[in-house]
Design a protein around this motif. Structure first.
Motif, PDB file in Angstrom:
ATOM      1  N   GLU A 149     -14.834 -46.032  29.884  1.00 42.08           N
ATOM      2  CA  GLU A 149     -16.124 -46.638  29.528  1.00 42.08           C
ATOM      3  C   GLU A 149     -15.944 -48.092  29.115  1.00 42.08           C
ATOM      4  O   GLU A 149     -16.462 -48.544  28.111  1.00 42.08           O
TER       5      GLU A 149
ATOM      6  N   GLY B  49     -23.994 -43.786  25.294  1.00 38.33           N
ATOM      7  CA  GLY B  49     -22.905 -42.833  25.533  1.00 38.33           C
ATOM      8  C   GLY B  49     -23.345 -41.385  25.469  1.00 38.33           C
ATOM      9  O   GLY B  49     -22.640 -40.547  24.926  1.00 38.33           O
TER      10      GLY B  49
ATOM     11  N   TYR C  76      -8.488 -27.414  21.402  1.00 35.06           N
ATOM     12  CA  TYR C  76      -8.558 -27.793  19.992  1.00 35.06           C
ATOM     13  C   TYR C  76      -9.004 -26.553  19.259  1.00 35.06           C
ATOM     14  O   TYR C  76     -10.179 -26.215  19.285  1.00 35.06           O
TER      15      TYR C  76
ATOM     16  N   ALA D  78     -20.440 -35.248  32.338  1.00 40.55           N
ATOM     17  CA  ALA D  78     -21.374 -35.374  31.215  1.00 40.55           C
ATOM     18  C   ALA D  78     -20.584 -35.654  29.940  1.00 40.55           C
ATOM     19  O   ALA D  78     -19.358 -35.568  29.917  1.00 40.55           O
ATOM     20  N   ASN D  79     -21.295 -35.945  28.872  1.00 39.35           N
ATOM     21  CA  ASN D  79     -20.615 -36.138  27.597  1.00 39.35           C
ATOM     22  C   ASN D  79     -19.856 -34.869  27.235  1.00 39.35           C
ATOM     23  O   ASN D  79     -20.370 -33.765  27.358  1.00 39.35           O
ATOM     24  N   GLY D  80     -18.658 -35.046  26.810  1.00 42.84           N
ATOM     25  CA  GLY D  80     -17.871 -33.894  26.380  1.00 42.84           C
ATOM     26  C   GLY D  80     -17.241 -33.149  27.534  1.00 42.84           C
ATOM     27  O   GLY D  80     -16.641 -32.094  27.335  1.00 42.84           O
ATOM     28  N   ALA D  81     -17.352 -33.678  28.726  1.00 43.81           N
ATOM     29  CA  ALA D  81     -16.753 -32.979  29.860  1.00 43.81           C
ATOM     30  C   ALA D  81     -15.233 -33.042  29.782  1.00 43.81           C
ATOM     31  O   ALA D  81     -14.539 -32.205  30.350  1.00 43.81           O
TER      32      ALA D  81
ATOM     33  N   LYS E  80     -13.420 -36.292  29.882  1.00 43.05           N
ATOM     34  CA  LYS E  80     -12.879 -37.485  30.534  1.00 43.05           C
ATOM     35  C   LYS E  80     -11.873 -38.210  29.631  1.00 43.05           C
ATOM     36  O   LYS E  80     -10.739 -38.472  30.029  1.00 43.05           O
TER      37      LYS E  80
HETATM   38  N1  LIG Z   1      -9.753 -34.518  18.242  1.00 38.25           N
HETATM   39  C1  LIG Z   1     -10.587 -33.580  18.691  1.00 38.25           C
HETATM   40  N2  LIG Z   1     -10.760 -32.474  17.971  1.00 38.25           N
HETATM   41  C2  LIG Z   1     -11.593 -31.519  18.423  1.00 38.25           C
HETATM   42  N3  LIG Z   1     -12.273 -31.563  19.533  1.00 38.25           N
HETATM   43  C3  LIG Z   1     -12.147 -32.639  20.294  1.00 38.25           C
HETATM   44  C4  LIG Z   1     -11.294 -33.710  19.887  1.00 38.25           C
HETATM   45  N4  LIG Z   1     -11.360 -34.661  20.833  1.00 38.25           N
HETATM   46  C5  LIG Z   1     -12.208 -34.198  21.767  1.00 38.25           C
HETATM   47  N5  LIG Z   1     -12.687 -32.981  21.447  1.00 38.25           N
HETATM   48  C6  LIG Z   1     -13.600 -32.184  22.218  1.00 38.25           C
HETATM   49  O1  LIG Z   1     -13.137 -32.193  23.532  1.00 38.25           O
HETATM   50  C7  LIG Z   1     -14.232 -32.260  24.446  1.00 38.25           C
HETATM   51  C8  LIG Z   1     -14.015 -33.372  25.419  1.00 38.25           C
HETATM   52  O2  LIG Z   1     -14.110 -34.648  24.759  1.00 38.25           O
HETATM   53  P1  LIG Z   1     -13.921 -36.033  25.504  1.00 38.25           P
HETATM   54  O3  LIG Z   1     -13.927 -37.081  24.476  1.00 38.25           O
HETATM   55  O4  LIG Z   1     -12.760 -35.961  26.433  1.00 38.25           O
HETATM   56  O5  LIG Z   1     -15.246 -36.123  26.345  1.00 38.25           O
HETATM   57  P2  LIG Z   1     -15.715 -37.273  27.287  1.00 38.25           P
HETATM   58  O6  LIG Z   1     -15.830 -36.659  28.601  1.00 38.25           O
HETATM   59  O7  LIG Z   1     -14.865 -38.463  27.182  1.00 38.25           O
HETATM   60  O8  LIG Z   1     -17.160 -37.552  26.707  1.00 38.25           O
HETATM   61  P3  LIG Z   1     -17.928 -38.932  26.489  1.00 38.25           P
HETATM   62  O9  LIG Z   1     -18.644 -39.216  27.715  1.00 38.25           O
HETATM   63  O10 LIG Z   1     -18.843 -38.593  25.387  1.00 38.25           O
HETATM   64  O11 LIG Z   1     -16.934 -39.971  26.115  1.00 38.25           O
HETATM   65  C9  LIG Z   1     -15.458 -32.354  23.572  1.00 38.25           C
HETATM   66  O12 LIG Z   1     -15.996 -31.079  23.457  1.00 38.25           O
HETATM   67  C10 LIG Z   1     -14.967 -32.799  22.256  1.00 38.25           C
HETATM   68  O13 LIG Z   1     -15.785 -32.283  21.244  1.00 38.25           O
END
Ligand SMILES: Nc1ncnc2c1ncn2[C@@H]1O[C@H](COP(=O)(O)OP(=O)(O)OP(=O)(O)O)[C@@H](O)[C@H]1O
Ligand SMILES: Nc1ncnc2c1ncn2[C@@H]1O[C@H](COP(=O)(O)OP(=O)(O)OP(=O)(O)O)[C@@H](O)[C@H]1O
Ligand SMILES: [Mg+2]
Ligand SMILES: [Mg+2]
Lengths: 322, 324, 524, 339
Positions: free
Chosen positions: C158, C421, C16, C40-43, C45
């Motif tokens: 989730e 979350g 992104y 972790a968050n933001g990994a 997934k």
């Molecule tokens: N539309 C977007 N625009 C910019 N960055 C994004 C976008 N969607 C996700 N990201 C970034 O991509 C990374 C991964 O996000 P993702 O939602 O896949 O994480 P996750 O593992 O599902 O986390 P969580 O456990 O919080 O759900 C994060 O750094 C997030 O900020």
């Protein structure tokens, strides 16, 4: 409701907020009042198109008026409605523009003549040659295309006159002024301006930008008529296009209701031209000028033989029962 | 039943208002009869199509400022094609003009999807483009219309099995309106496409994730809007017998009627019935104002007040509902 | 296992702008397997799930389905390929009723009904508009809709996070059976207990990269945490706090005294005190009236009865500003409810400063900057993308919602599930912060859906059930089984099992507990 | 009318880590995306250059002064749109309000003290703003409908009022004429009003609590509520401010046009929306600013001139106008949305 020789008259108009049309409606009211024959006016007055006017006319038919005076949005477009009105025994009078419905009476300013008269005078002033700035009305309006015919007719008589630029003002002051100023800025040489009634802002624009004052033709709006006598060095002419034609329409309708049918279906009110190039013209202008009127109102607030109200009455703009 | 009432409550209320207005009209003008109702139906026709055009895109979460210009363009096209042509030629003109509306509407949608410029701006630009095109087709009002087309919306048809007294209250214009809208709207509403239109208006993201082809649906919604606008343009030509290149007052009226009709300006909610009833209400109000010979300058105030008051009332009800 | 994978993705990357959401992710799922996706968050997934199901397109990577390379460009295409997701956010169309939602996706109705019943919702009205359905039920409907078309691969992002315990149990049961039927399930959750109970293997993502695939066996949690957090390993085990530790001496009169509070039919007769320097926990199953309690204290809704006293004088809140004026700040659980996403971190933190009419004039920029920076530092917000809050990661967004009230120096903070979350590391920071606040004499009311947090943070615990306050525990007694029973409305000391997940023998050693529940059949 | 395309990835940050070697083209794009004013000004310059090529010599001091004179009223009205659009609203009543204050000023000045006439002229502006604000802020009526309704009501009232003053005639106060049309040392006098006004708007949006709230309310109303903001206060104040600005525009405009009419400023309404959008303000709220809007207004004014001097049928002219507005907005979005 025609008890004791008293009538209800319906009015339909499709442009609102324009000085000319406001004067027309006031003339109708004033004439209805002055005639003493009208108990009630039923006015449909709004911004709409031919279909909307059809709706208004049919509503007036439902209201069972005795006569309808209409300024048509389009000559052909309201034919069906007028026909229904005649069938319902209602007297129909069209003002300002003609209509194609044969049963309707017409009392109208001659738009083609309006343009022809002014343009011819202008081209003469220009010495029969040069460039003219042609400022039309609203693109697609039928009055505008009628005037275009008159203008072209005059143009054909003066082969050395060329149109430097043609614009549509939309009959809007601000747009016209901006167009004039833009045109001035281009530096294109021109020797005269013909306007479709948006005139005083054009003179303002010329004066403000200190451009040479070429001859200007406009309508008999109070503002412009005043300028013709007051602005130094301005040569111009006002062509009458009285909004008081509305009052004449009411008179005609009442005559017909009273059984005095005019010999022909169509009465044309011929325009006059008041110029300030000759002493005689100046005198006419001076007589006509009326600074107390709103600058957008045409000064010819009465039409001899056709209207009987006083200036106070038309300015008060009150109909019967108000 | 409960769901039905909750969902259709606004429409029912609006219908009650319409009935009340009819009663009022009858009181003002005891002679108000079936012929006058026919006039009302004819006056409603172009507005109804305009509002249908607006409703489809508003449900899809958009707005279409080019409705009136589209009507002007289709109207002048039809009128200039039919001018001086034979009656049969109109059989070709009608589908042609409808197709034109559909395609130009689709163009609206395509531009929104491709340029990603907000719909309100794209359709504003298209307003100028369509208006310009209308002026190129006809520089001044004119053209003509086939007689059978004009006859299509005037008078009534005897319907077998119905007494004349009832027939008289079913003017052709109303039947044409109901027919045209039903032929398109009812199948649409039941189709996957119709659901998709509601879906993208309700939540674009959720719709996309539910497998709705969002872009295609948006384009089709605008295309349908164009189609309805073309019907509106034809209705103008049918009623006036000419085409006029200057757009009538249909844009703002359509937006107002959509909102009055209970279609949320955010999308996803409402139907076509409400806005159509709203059009009848608005037209009947105008009739009453004319019948009452109200000062014309006051009528503008009254129309504005009605619009604001009804919508405020609606907002007030929803607010109350939310609090409980 | 020697069977060939049903779904095999490798080298998946997604950028992104300058930020890489995924760098090099891979995932391979076998038929009949329930496969955990952890991180972790933001990994990354959710990003991976979206790419696999065509909701967004990847910048690089290869996806094989049954050994065939497929280019999946839209959710519709994924559906045709046999991949069906349940995304992290509900994806029913809010303004359509359930039936229309089914028709929109071409889902057969009868199987759907069967699944809905199976998942523990016996009396669903298909004519109900999705907007009117509670979130937890919506999630279940989303799942039922996916199950009804019998996909080859089911991707659950989730799924259980917002579910009450009883529904979560049903979901877990159903998902487990999917594996038996030869289908594959990709299961994302932050809860080890669920992973342990359900999954065969786990793929772990860190910073957009697959860092390991592990078999789920007893004791594997430590290894997964290590993989997830990489260098920033945090201790996940905490000693329960003892009462009195850190707690301020009991003041003469409470900061907030709630008496007989009643809100509609949701909350009745709730009385408790909140002292300065205290963190009071609130525990309740889903929908027991805790939302109304917080909203009433925050001035968002008007109570129908009872009184609230602040510092000894009675107050009536008609708008959140009244509560704020009394020094009470509310941090909602849903970040998107609290943040202006397109505005900067600074503006978001400074927002309360401008609220009052008299502060609409020029802003003292320097003073504001100092205050905001102070709050940012205190919470260690990662401000690399501070121009727009929406570009921050979830955890950092959550910190901003709290930082606002630190900057505004609120005396009482109502935190509603602030760790929902959020990954382990950030959670620790938030616990620490809450204790620190209490240490500075502030008072905190802290609702949490994860019972294990209670003993880490709180001084006292208030348990609410069915709109009534059923018990107040001192922290020493607030172990999870006790809280669980109380939350289900069982009297203290009664010994009865409450669902499989509450059974300590069925879970791993640090047994985090499931969420709350509105469990109709669990009520006594 | 909702956020365009949430599916398409969102505009991305540029403040994050920047790798060392980026191709020049991309760097330029980054630069423009960071300063959205730059591409707008470039577009404006391109238009002026085209104009100069078509009509050599047209771009002179006088033309510039004229363009600015006409752009100023548009820019102020577009300022109303910018501010209301920041909160996710729109104000379609500005045309009516401007017309009303202009018309009342021109008719009242005849027998009233200028200060009294001024107050009378601004009264309907405040009233309409107040009603708009209450409708939108308290009753939550959609701004489009609310302002449309009040604009209808206002027009009706003006018509009624007009009838009562036909007899008294109208006059343009010299001061307004001087302000509207005068030029001093090549600078239009209107700048005396506009520059402080524009500075005030820009300052308000960027550096005052009120400005902050406009952005925040448009972005997430619930969040502002939880932060203690009373929505109706912000919205009511906003629509009153918007109406007052429109009223002032009316006075300036009557000085420029010098002909009071009942539809004086009506033609400026749609262009004012277009100017704000071209200037980069999102109609969905939360994003945008006034400097862009000013350039947007200039672009529209120059475009109008350009089309006026082109010799072509009116229809073609309008088509071109629509296409150019669309193209400019699309190009601008492309440039600014660095992805
Ligand atoms: N539309 C977007 N625009 C910019 N960055 C994004 C976008 N969607 C996700 N990201 C970034 O991509 C990374 C991964 O996000 P993702 O939602 O896949 O994480 P996750 O593992 O599902 O986390 P969580 O456990 O919080 O759900 C994060 O750094 C997030 O900020
Ligand atoms: N779209 C984006 N534009 C710019 N920066 C972004 C974007 N998305 C994420 N970032 C930045 O990248 C960094 C990593 O974000 P990410 O969402 O991966 O964090 P995270 O690991 O999820 O943290 P948390 O556990 O707090 O959610 C953050 O500093 C964030 O500000
Ligand atoms: Mg995150
Ligand atoms: Mg996720």
């Amino acid at each position: 409701s025609a008890a004791a020789g008293k009538y209800t008259i319906g009015i339909s108009n499709t442009v609102q907020g324009n000085g000319w049309r406001e004067e027309m409606v006031c003339a109708m009211k004033a004439q209805a009042l002055a005639s003493g024959e009208v108990t009630k006016l039923n006015i449909a007055h709004r911004n709409t198109d031919a279909a909307g006017q059809l709706e208004d006319i049919r509503n007036l038919i439902s209201a069972k008026v005795d006569a309808i005076v209409v300024n048509p949005a389009d000559p052909a477009g309201i034919k069906a409605g007028l026909e229904e009105a005649t069938k319902a025994g209602i007297v129909v009078v069209a003002v300002d523009q003609a209509v194609t419905e044969p049963s309707a009476y017409i009392i109208s300013n001659n738009q083609e003549e309006y343009a022809y008269l002014g343009a011819k005078w202008l081209f003469q002033q220009m010495g029969g040659k040069g460039e003219v700035f042609y400022m039309r009305g609203a693109a697609g309006a039928s009055a505008d295309s009628d005037r275009d015919k008159g203008f072209k007719k005059a143009l054909a008589e003066f082969p050395d006159v060329k149109v430097a630029q043609e614009v549509f003002t939309g009959w809007q002051q601000d747009q016209a002024k901006q167009q004039m100023l833009s045109f001035l800025a281009t530096g294109t040489p021109f020797n005269g301006v013909w306007t479709s009634g948006i005139d005083n802002v054009i003179v303002d624009a010329l004066v403000e930008s200190q451009a040479p004052l070429v001859p200007v033709v406009g309508a008999d709006n109070a503002g412009f008529v005043g300028q013709l006598s007051s602005v130094k060095g301005l040569v111009g002419a006002a062509v009458t296009n009285p909004g008081s034609i509305g009052g004449a329409g009411v008179t005609l309708a009442l005559q017909i209701l009273d059984g005095k049918k005019p010999p022909q279906q169509t009465v044309l009110v011929q325009p006059q031209l008041w110029e300030n190039a000759t002493e005689e013209g100046k005198a006419k202008l001076k007589a006509a000028a009326d600074p107390s009127l709103s600058p957008e109102w045409p000064v010819s607030i009465m039409i001899p033989d056709w209207t009987t109200y006083t200036k106070e009455q038309i300015v008060a703009c009150k109909g019967p029962g108000e | 039943m409960n769901h039905f009432l909750r969902r259709q409550g606004w429409v029912i209320g609006l219908f009650a208002l319409l009935v009340a207005l009819f009663i009022l009209t009858k009181l003002i003008q005891p002679g108000y009869g079936s012929g006058d109702f026919g006039s009302l139906a004819r006056a409603v026709l172009p507005y109804a199509f305009a509002v249908a055009a607006q409703t489809v895109v508003v449900i899809a979460g958009g707005i279409d400022l080019s409705v009136a210009a589209m009507m002007a363009l289709t109207s002048v096209t039809a009128a200039s094609m039919m001018a001086g042509a034979s009656e049969e030629y109109a059989l070709f003109v009608v589908p042609f003009v409808l197709a034109m509306g559909f395609v130009l509407g689709a163009l609206n949608g395509l531009l929104i999807v491709v340029t990603r410029v907000p719909d309100i701006v794209v359709t504003l630009a298209m307003l100028f483009v369509l208006q310009g095109a209308a002026l190129l087709v006809l520089g001044a009002p004119g053209g003509g219309a086939a007689e059978w087309l004009k006859a299509l919306i005037s008078g009534t048809v005897p319907i077998p099995g119905l007494p004349d007294a009832v027939d008289a209250w079913l003017p052709k214009a109303l039947l044409v309106l109901i027919f045209c809208l039903c032929v398109i709207w009812i199948p649409l509403r039941r189709s996957r496409l119709g659901l998709s239109i509601y879906a993208i208006g309700s939540s674009e993201l959720a719709a996309f994730r539910s497998g709705v082809p969002v872009k295609r649906t948006r384009i089709l919604a605008y295309a349908l809007s164009g189609l309805f606008a073309a019907f509106g343009g034809l209705a103008l030509t049918m009623s006036t017998g000419i085409g006029a290149p200057i757009p009538g007052p249909y844009l703002l009226a359509s937006v107002a009627a959509v909102v009055l009709g209970g279609v949320a300006l955010g999308g996803g909610k409402g139907g076509l019935l409400g806005p159509i009833i709203a059009v009848f209400v608005l037209r009947l109000v105008r009739t009453d104002l004319t019948l009452l010979a109200i000062d014309p300058n006051v009528t503008a105030i009254i129309e504005g007040l009605i619009m604001v008051a009804v919508v405020m009332f609606g907002a007030f009800i929803t607010m109350r509902g939310r609090q409980q | 296992m020697t069977t060939s994978p049903l779904l095999d993705a490798s080298g998946v990357a997604k950028n992104y702008g300058a930020v890489a959401a995924l760098r090099n992710a891979s995932l391979s799922v076998l038929p009949g397997e329930v496969h955990a996706l952890m991180g972790a968050n933001g990994a990354g997934k959710s990003t991976l799930v979206k790419i696999l199901t065509g909701a967004i397109s990847a910048n690089a990577g290869r996806i094989l389905i049954r050994g065939e390379a497929r280019d999946i460009r839209s959710p519709a295409a994924a559906r045709r390929a046999g991949l069906l997701p349940v995304y992290q956010e509900p994806s029913l169309i809010p303004d359509l009723d359930v039936l229309s939602n089914l028709r929109l996706t071409g889902t057969p109705v009868e199987p759907f009904r069967a699944w809905v019943r199976e998942l523990g919702i016996p009396d669903l009205d298909l004519r109900e508009t999705a907007r009117d359905i509670p979130l937890a039920i919506l999630r279940v409907l989303d799942l039922a809709r996916a199950l009804a078309v019998e996909p080859d691969v089911l991707l659950l992002d989730e799924m259980t996070a917002a579910l009450p315990a009883n529904l979560a149990e049903k979901v877990l049961e159903v998902v487990r059976r999917q594996g038996d039927a030869g289908r594959a399930v990709i299961f994302i959750s932050h809860r080890f207990v669920e992973i342990a109970a359900l999954c065969d293997r786990a793929t772990v993502l860190r910073d957009g990269e697959t860092v390991g695939v592990v078999d789920i066996e007893p004791g594997v949690e430590e290894r997964i945490v290590e993989l997830m957090l990489g260098a920033r390993i945090v201790k996940t085990k905490v000693q329960p706090r003892a009462a009195g530790q850190n707690a301020a001496p009991a003041p003469a009169r409470p900061r907030i005294a709630v008496r007989n509070l009643r809100v509609g039919s949701k909350l009745s007769d709730v009385s408790f005190d909140l002292a300065d320097g205290e963190v009071a926990g609130v525990v309740a199953l889903e929908g027991q009236g805790q939302d109304e309690l917080f909203a009433a204290l925050a001035g968002s809704i008007k109570p129908n009865g009872g009184t609230i006293e602040v510092d000894g004088s009675q107050v009536k809140f008609t708008h959140p500003i009244d509560a704020i004026r009394s020094g009470i700040a509310y941090v909602p659980g849903d970040r998107s409810e609290a943040l202006a996403m397109q505005r900067s971190v600074r503006e978001n933190i400074a927002l309360p400063f401008s609220a009052a009419l008299r502060n609409w004039g020029p802003i003292p920029m320097r003073k504001e900057r100092d205050t905001v920076l102070g709050a940012i530092q205190r919470l260690q917000i990662d401000t690399r993308a501070q121009g727009e809050v929406q570009r921050l990661s979830g955890g950092n967004q959550q910190k901003v919602t709290i930082a606002r009230w630190i900057a505004a120096d609120a005396r009482t903070i109502l935190c509603f599930d602030p760790t929902r979350g959020i990954d382990v590391g950030t959670k620790q920071e938030i616990y620490k912060l809450l204790r620190e606040l209490a240490g500075h004499g502030k008072s905190v009311l802290f609702y949490t859906s994860e019972l294990e947090e209670v003993q880490r943070v709180c001084d006292r615990v208030i348990v609410i059930f069915n709109g009534r306050l059923v018990d107040i525990f001192p922290v020493e007694e607030a172990d999870e089984p006790a809280l669980m029973r109380a939350a289900y409305g069982l009297p203290r000391g009664a010994k009865a099992d409450v669902g499989i997940l509450a059974d300590p023998s069925a879970t791993s050693s640090d047994s985090p507990s499931p969420n709350a529940s509105d469990a109709p059949e669990a009520s006594p | 009318m909702r956020r365009a395309n949430p599916i398409a990835s969102r505009p991305m940050s540029t403040s994050a880590i920047t790798p060392q070697s980026i191709p020049l083209g991309r760097r330029i794009k980054r630069f423009m995306a960071d300063r959205p004013l730059v591409p707008l000004v470039i577009l404006l310059v391109i238009l002026v250059v085209i104009l100069q090529i078509l009509r050599p010599g047209i771009v002179n001091e006088r033309w510039i002064a004229n363009t600015i004179k006409f752009a100023i009223p548009l820019a102020i009205l577009a300022g109303c749109q910018t501010m209301t659009m920041l909160t996710g609203g729109i104000d379609l009543s500005v045309g009516t309000v401007a017309t009303m204050s202009a018309f009342i000023m021109a008719t009242q000045i005849v027998n009233q003290d200028p200060a009294v006439a001024f107050l009378l002229a601004m009264t309907p502006a405040v009233l309409i703003g107040l009603v708009n604000g209450i409708g939108v802020g308290v009753f939550r009526v959609h701004p489009l409908i609310m302002t449309l309704g009040t604009s209808l009501i206002g027009t009706g009232c003006l018509q009624v009022y007009q009838r009562t003053v036909i007899a008294s005639g109208a006059k343009i106060p010299d001061f307004l004429a001087w302000l509207g049309t005068g030029v001093t040392w090549g600078f239009p006098n209107a700048l005396l009003l506009f520059v402080p006004l524009a500075a005030l708007i820009v300052f308000t949006l960027a550096r005052t609590g009120f400005g902050r709230l406009l952005y925040a309310v448009g972005d997430n109303e619930r969040a502002t509520r939880l932060s203690g903001v009373r929505y109706w206060q912000v919205i009511t104040a906003l629509y009153i401010v918007s109406s007052l600005l429109a009223g002032i525009t009316g006075l300036l405009y009557i000085g420029l046009i010098k002909a009071p009419s009942l539809s004086l400023a009506e033609p400026l309404v749609l262009p004012s929306v277009a100017a704000a959008v071209i200037g980069g303000t999102s109609i969905f709220g939360g994003r945008g600013g006034y400097t862009g809007t000013i350039v947007g207004a200039l672009i529209l004014t120059v475009l109008t001139t350009l089309l006026t001097i082109l010799q072509m049928p009116e229809g073609a002219r309008r088509i071109l106008f629509g296409l150019i507005v669309l193209f400019v907005t699309a190009a601008y979005l492309r440039i600014v949305e660095d992805r």
